[in-house]
Motif scaffolding. Structure first.
Motif, PDB file in Angstrom:
ATOM      1  N   UNK A  50       0.863  -1.170   0.000  1.00 47.05           N
ATOM      2  CA  UNK A  50       0.000   0.000   0.000  1.00 47.05           C
ATOM      3  C   UNK A  50       0.904   1.225   0.000  1.00 47.05           C
ATOM      4  N   UNK A  51       0.789   2.045  -1.049  1.00 47.59           N
ATOM      5  CA  UNK A  51       1.685   3.185  -1.197  1.00 47.59           C
ATOM      6  C   UNK A  51       1.086   4.440  -0.555  1.00 47.59           C
ATOM      7  N   UNK A  52      -0.200   4.648  -0.757  1.00 46.71           N
ATOM      8  CA  UNK A  52      -0.868   5.843  -0.245  1.00 46.71           C
ATOM      9  C   UNK A  52      -2.309   5.489   0.077  1.00 46.71           C
ATOM     10  N   UNK A  53      -2.657   5.534   1.333  1.00 42.41           N
ATOM     11  CA  UNK A  53      -4.038   5.235   1.743  1.00 42.41           C
ATOM     12  C   UNK A  53      -4.669   6.440   2.412  1.00 42.41           C
ATOM     13  N   UNK A  54      -4.223   7.614   2.031  1.00 43.60           N
ATOM     14  CA  UNK A  54      -4.682   8.842   2.682  1.00 43.60           C
ATOM     15  C   UNK A  54      -6.171   9.120   2.487  1.00 43.60           C
ATOM     16  N   UNK A  55      -6.788   8.506   1.490  1.00 38.53           N
ATOM     17  CA  UNK A  55      -8.204   8.737   1.230  1.00 38.53           C
ATOM     18  C   UNK A  55      -9.120   7.656   1.773  1.00 38.53           C
ATOM     19  N   UNK A  56      -8.560   6.689   2.447  1.00 35.38           N
ATOM     20  CA  UNK A  56      -9.370   5.576   2.962  1.00 35.38           C
ATOM     21  C   UNK A  56     -10.014   5.970   4.291  1.00 35.38           C
ATOM     22  N   UNK A  57     -11.299   5.680   4.445  1.00 40.38           N
ATOM     23  CA  UNK A  57     -11.901   5.861   5.768  1.00 40.38           C
ATOM     24  C   UNK A  57     -11.128   5.026   6.790  1.00 40.38           C
ATOM     25  N   UNK A  58     -11.096   5.535   8.002  1.00 32.52           N
ATOM     26  CA  UNK A  58     -10.245   4.917   9.039  1.00 32.52           C
ATOM     27  C   UNK A  58     -10.747   3.548   9.458  1.00 32.52           C
ATOM     28  N   UNK A  59     -12.038   3.336   9.350  1.00 28.14           N
ATOM     29  CA  UNK A  59     -12.588   2.061   9.823  1.00 28.14           C
ATOM     30  C   UNK A  59     -13.362   1.383   8.699  1.00 28.14           C
ATOM     31  N   UNK A  60     -13.441   0.102   8.767  1.00 27.76           N
ATOM     32  CA  UNK A  60     -14.271  -0.781   7.925  1.00 27.76           C
ATOM     33  C   UNK A  60     -13.742  -0.972   6.508  1.00 27.76           C
ATOM     34  N   UNK A  61     -12.863  -0.129   6.040  1.00 27.47           N
ATOM     35  CA  UNK A  61     -12.365  -0.222   4.661  1.00 27.47           C
ATOM     36  C   UNK A  61     -10.935  -0.757   4.656  1.00 27.47           C
ATOM     37  N   UNK A  62     -10.656  -1.656   3.716  1.00 29.55           N
ATOM     38  CA  UNK A  62      -9.299  -2.144   3.540  1.00 29.55           C
ATOM     39  C   UNK A  62      -9.095  -2.490   2.076  1.00 29.55           C
ATOM     40  N   UNK A  63      -7.845  -2.504   1.648  1.00 29.73           N
ATOM     41  CA  UNK A  63      -7.528  -2.822   0.260  1.00 29.73           C
ATOM     42  C   UNK A  63      -6.255  -3.640   0.222  1.00 29.73           C
ATOM     43  N   UNK A  64      -6.183  -4.498  -0.801  1.00 36.52           N
ATOM     44  CA  UNK A  64      -4.976  -5.292  -1.007  1.00 36.52           C
ATOM     45  C   UNK A  64      -4.763  -5.495  -2.491  1.00 36.52           C
ATOM     46  N   UNK A  65      -3.515  -5.762  -2.847  1.00 35.21           N
ATOM     47  CA  UNK A  65      -3.157  -6.075  -4.219  1.00 35.21           C
ATOM     48  C   UNK A  65      -2.091  -7.163  -4.122  1.00 35.21           C
ATOM     49  N   UNK A  66      -2.530  -8.418  -4.086  1.00 36.00           N
ATOM     50  CA  UNK A  66      -1.586  -9.519  -3.856  1.00 36.00           C
ATOM     51  C   UNK A  66      -0.686  -9.764  -5.054  1.00 36.00           C
ATOM     52  N   UNK A  67       0.331 -10.571  -4.826  1.00 34.85           N
ATOM     53  CA  UNK A  67       1.274 -10.911  -5.885  1.00 34.85           C
ATOM     54  C   UNK A  67       0.561 -11.552  -7.069  1.00 34.85           C
ATOM     55  N   UNK A  68      -0.390 -12.404  -6.752  1.00 33.46           N
ATOM     56  CA  UNK A  68      -1.199 -13.034  -7.797  1.00 33.46           C
ATOM     57  C   UNK A  68      -2.658 -12.654  -7.579  1.00 33.46           C
ATOM     58  N   UNK A  69      -3.361 -12.416  -8.665  1.00 29.94           N
ATOM     59  CA  UNK A  69      -4.795 -12.151  -8.556  1.00 29.94           C
ATOM     60  C   UNK A  69      -5.130 -10.673  -8.547  1.00 29.94           C
ATOM     61  N   UNK A  70      -6.422 -10.390  -8.476  1.00 26.67           N
ATOM     62  CA  UNK A  70      -6.872  -9.007  -8.588  1.00 26.67           C
ATOM     63  C   UNK A  70      -6.657  -8.213  -7.307  1.00 26.67           C
ATOM     64  N   UNK A  71      -6.798  -6.906  -7.414  1.00 27.78           N
ATOM     65  CA  UNK A  71      -6.846  -6.055  -6.238  1.00 27.78           C
ATOM     66  C   UNK A  71      -8.254  -6.151  -5.645  1.00 27.78           C
ATOM     67  N   UNK A  72      -8.331  -6.127  -4.335  1.00 25.78           N
ATOM     68  CA  UNK A  72      -9.616  -6.239  -3.638  1.00 25.78           C
ATOM     69  C   UNK A  72      -9.804  -5.019  -2.753  1.00 25.78           C
ATOM     70  N   UNK A  73     -10.983  -4.401  -2.871  1.00 27.41           N
ATOM     71  CA  UNK A  73     -11.420  -3.375  -1.914  1.00 27.41           C
ATOM     72  C   UNK A  73     -12.500  -4.008  -1.067  1.00 27.41           C
ATOM     73  N   UNK A  74     -12.281  -4.015   0.220  1.00 30.80           N
ATOM     74  CA  UNK A  74     -13.183  -4.703   1.135  1.00 30.80           C
ATOM     75  C   UNK A  74     -13.824  -3.684   2.074  1.00 30.80           C
ATOM     76  N   UNK A  75     -15.141  -3.764   2.166  1.00 28.91           N
ATOM     77  CA  UNK A  75     -15.874  -2.884   3.073  1.00 28.91           C
ATOM     78  C   UNK A  75     -16.638  -3.773   4.048  1.00 28.91           C
ATOM     79  N   UNK A  76     -16.285  -3.681   5.304  1.00 27.41           N
ATOM     80  CA  UNK A  76     -16.965  -4.481   6.325  1.00 27.41           C
ATOM     81  C   UNK A  76     -18.144  -3.711   6.907  1.00 27.41           C
TER      82      UNK A  76
END
Lengths: 116, 113
Positions: A54-80
């Motif tokens: 994660x290079x810059x997460x300055x725009x992500x809400x502090x809670x419930x939101x997360x993002x990943x971009x694994x070595x293999x596969x798509x990037x995922x934005x997860x909202x709990x």
């Protein structure tokens, strides 16, 4: 060369459920950006990722939101535990590793999240 | 605070008219500026990108200019057509070759036949 692929195109969730949004960048692109477009608002930056970082997460809400971009596969934005205010269009963009002076970001068609 | 403003929010013109869409930004230390087109329910299509060292870029009927000192960019559309109807977004990049874009809210253009 397929463009940036996002799925699903439309996602309906009830309050409290989890939403997982996927983004496959263009072939050869290793930089991924997520933006959110709320109704009547412009696009707002959320997070910028490279493979496994994660290079810059300055725009992500502090809670419930997360993002990943694994070595293999798509990037995922997860909202709990989604809330109605999370209803928006979420766009993913990618750019090539050698973005010399260009930084042209190629956008996907977006995922439209509706929270009931 | 880095802000991008596009006024007016909507514009309606008759077919064939030449038109100018405006974009202003508060921080003149931009790296580059892009104009995008967004059709209803669709993603964004990049139209033109101007580097901070450039004054303008052209593609077909489109011409984008950049005046860093005054914090302004314009998108000129020649001989508008109904197919040009869409929302036009201006976005700036501030911190280098790979960085987040700061968007304006867009101008929704309607070209009447």
């Amino acid at each position: 060369n397929a463009g940036v692929m996002q799925n699903p195109r439309h996602l309906v969730r009830r309050r409290g459920q989890e939403a997982r949004l996927r983004c496959s960048p263009m072939k050869g692109h290793s930089h991924v950006y997520w933006y959110r477009q709320l109704p009547e608002e412009g696009l707002k930056f959320m997070v910028y990722l490279q493979k496994e970082n994660i290079i810059d997460e300055s725009g992500m809400p502090k809670e419930r939101f997360s993002a990943e971009f694994p070595k293999e596969g798509p990037s995922i934005l997860r909202i709990q535990q989604v809330v109605r205010g999370d209803s928006a269009a979420y766009f993913c963009a990618s750019s090539p590793i050698h973005g010399f002076g260009k930084n042209i970001q190629y956008f996907g068609a977006g995922t439209r999240l509706s929270v009931l | 605070k880095q802000e991008v403003t596009q006024i007016p929010a909507a514009l309606s013109v008759p077919e064939g008219e030449n038109l100018v869409l405006n974009c202003s930004f508060t921080d003149s230390a931009i790296y580059n500026l892009q104009w995008f087109r967004q059709d209803p329910g669709k993603g964004l299509t990049s139209l033109l990108l101007i580097q901070s060292s450039q004054r303008e870029q052209t593609s077909g009927r489109l011409n984008a200019s950049l005046d860093k000192s005054s914090g302004r960019s314009t998108l000129y559309i020649a001989a508008s057509q109904p197919g040009d109807s869409a929302t036009y977004l201006c976005a700036v990049s501030y911190t280098g070759a790979n960085s987040k874009l700061t968007f304006g809210k867009g101008i929704t253009l309607s070209v009447r036949p």
